[in-house]
Design an enzyme around this catalytic site. Structure first.
Site, PDB file in Angstrom:
ATOM      1  N   LYS A   1       0.842  -1.201   0.000  1.00  0.00           N
ATOM      2  CA  LYS A   1       0.000   0.000   0.000  1.00  0.00           C
ATOM      3  C   LYS A   1       0.875   1.248   0.000  1.00  0.00           C
ATOM      4  CE  LYS A   1      -3.898  -2.419   1.999  1.00  0.00           C
ATOM      5  NZ  LYS A   1      -4.754  -2.753   3.135  1.00  0.00           N
TER       6      LYS A   1
ATOM      7  N   GLN B   1      -4.965  -1.620   9.219  1.00  0.00           N
ATOM      8  CA  GLN B   1      -4.823  -2.935   8.607  1.00  0.00           C
ATOM      9  C   GLN B   1      -5.422  -4.007   9.520  1.00  0.00           C
ATOM     10  OE1 GLN B   1      -3.756  -3.433   5.502  1.00  0.00           O
ATOM     11  NE2 GLN B   1      -4.014  -5.648   5.648  1.00  0.00           N
TER      12      GLN B   1
ATOM     13  N   ASP C   1     -11.199   2.567   3.258  1.00  0.00           N
ATOM     14  CA  ASP C   1     -11.482   1.138   3.109  1.00  0.00           C
ATOM     15  C   ASP C   1     -12.966   0.877   2.834  1.00  0.00           C
ATOM     16  OD1 ASP C   1      -9.403  -0.762   3.213  1.00  0.00           O
ATOM     17  OD2 ASP C   1      -9.095  -0.427   5.360  1.00  0.00           O
TER      18      ASP C   1
END
Ligand code: GUN
Length: 283
Positions: free
Chosen positions: A52, A96, A119
């Site tokens: 990422k 995460q 997200d």
């Protein structure tokens, strides 16, 4: 034999579009920043987080990494999220998953401002998706839609079957296909006759989490097959939920693993980050 849907090519295209968009924003004096939080050192998570950060560099997004020790308390994490929610120089916040045992993932996800939830996991964004309002959409299912559209697959009016009902993939996938005017069926572990349903699909999206489970016997001749699964086999190679060799005999188009859905997730995360400044009213 079926045609390959190449996620590497399509994700590269999307990242280059994002790069242009970010450059145009920069020219107007707007920067885009993503805070990436990892708690603990789960090796798989470390790989995802590294990828990422690398993608951010590629497209010109500033990434700010928070690598917190396994011993971090839920309160400390929530306090950090609270601080980042309030910071004008941070546009996206990503925690995460999975989090270490003992932390409540729902509580953490809910703490992220819906306007910075790149997200697309926050209940406000999930709700917006279900009622057709603009918000952040979960990256993997959004990536599947891009794969279909950019491969010339018509969704409108088609029988779309999703196997799997997770909050991150199956459910948002079904909402997105519905938004594209597909006729959508969601199957899961309690579906009585899975083959009977999957054999109706013009577009079959597989997110069951079982290596190689879906072979040709589940697939209608000429169907488009999207494999969301990713598993590491004993020989170290990667495979999906679909038995590729068998399925590619009947599918008209199919995604490989690796190189199908996988690279799309990060590309769509970059797209969400670039769009965050619009949702935040900064341009
Ligand atoms: N863990 C596995 N997939 C994801 C994802 O898409 N986002 C986050 N934050 N964590 C994950």
């Amino acid at each position: 034999m079926s045609e390959l849907i190449d996620g590497k090519v399509i994700s590269t295209q999307i990242k280059s579009e994002v790069k242009e968009k970010v450059a145009a924003l920069n020219a107007k004096g707007v920067t885009v920043s993503l805070a990436v939080i990892q708690v603990g050192a789960d090796p798989a998570s470390s790989v995802y987080v590294r990828n990422k950060k690398k993608a951010c560099e590629e497209v010109g997004i500033r990434s700010v990494a928070y690598e917190l020790p396994e011993t971090t308390t839920e309160k400390e994490l929530l306090d950090l999220i609270d601080e980042l929610n309030g910071r004008k120089d941070i546009n996206g916040i990503l925690v995460q998953l999975p989090l270490p045992k003992g932390m409540d993932e729902d509580k953490v996800t809910d703490a992220i401002s819906p306007l910075k939830d790149v997200d697309g996991f926050h209940p406000v964004n999930v709700g917006k998706l279900s009622i057709g309002k603009r918000g952040f959409v979960s990256c993997t299912p959004a990536g599947v839609i891009e794969l279909l559209k950019r491969s010339g697959v018509e969704i409108s009016g088609k029988e779309c079957v999703v196997i799997g009902r997770s909050n991150i993939v199956g459910k948002p996938m079904s909402m997105l296909l519905l938004r594209e005017n597909g006729t959508v069926t969601v199957c899961h572990s309690r579906t009585a006759d899975l083959k009977e349903v999957t054999k109706r699909a013009d577009i079959l999206v597989v997110a069951v989490g079982k290596p190689g489970m879906i072979d040709a016997s589940y697939i209608k001749d000429g169907a488009v097959v999207i494999d969301v699964g990713i598993h590491r086999k004993e020989d170290g190679k990667l495979c999906g939920d679909v038995d590729f060799e068998s399925a590619s005999e009947v599918a008209s188009k199919i995604t490989p693993v690796p190189g199908g859905v996988g690279p799309m997730t990060i590309a769509m995360l970059m797209k969400n980050c670039a769009e965050s400044v619009e949702l935040q009213g900064l341009i």
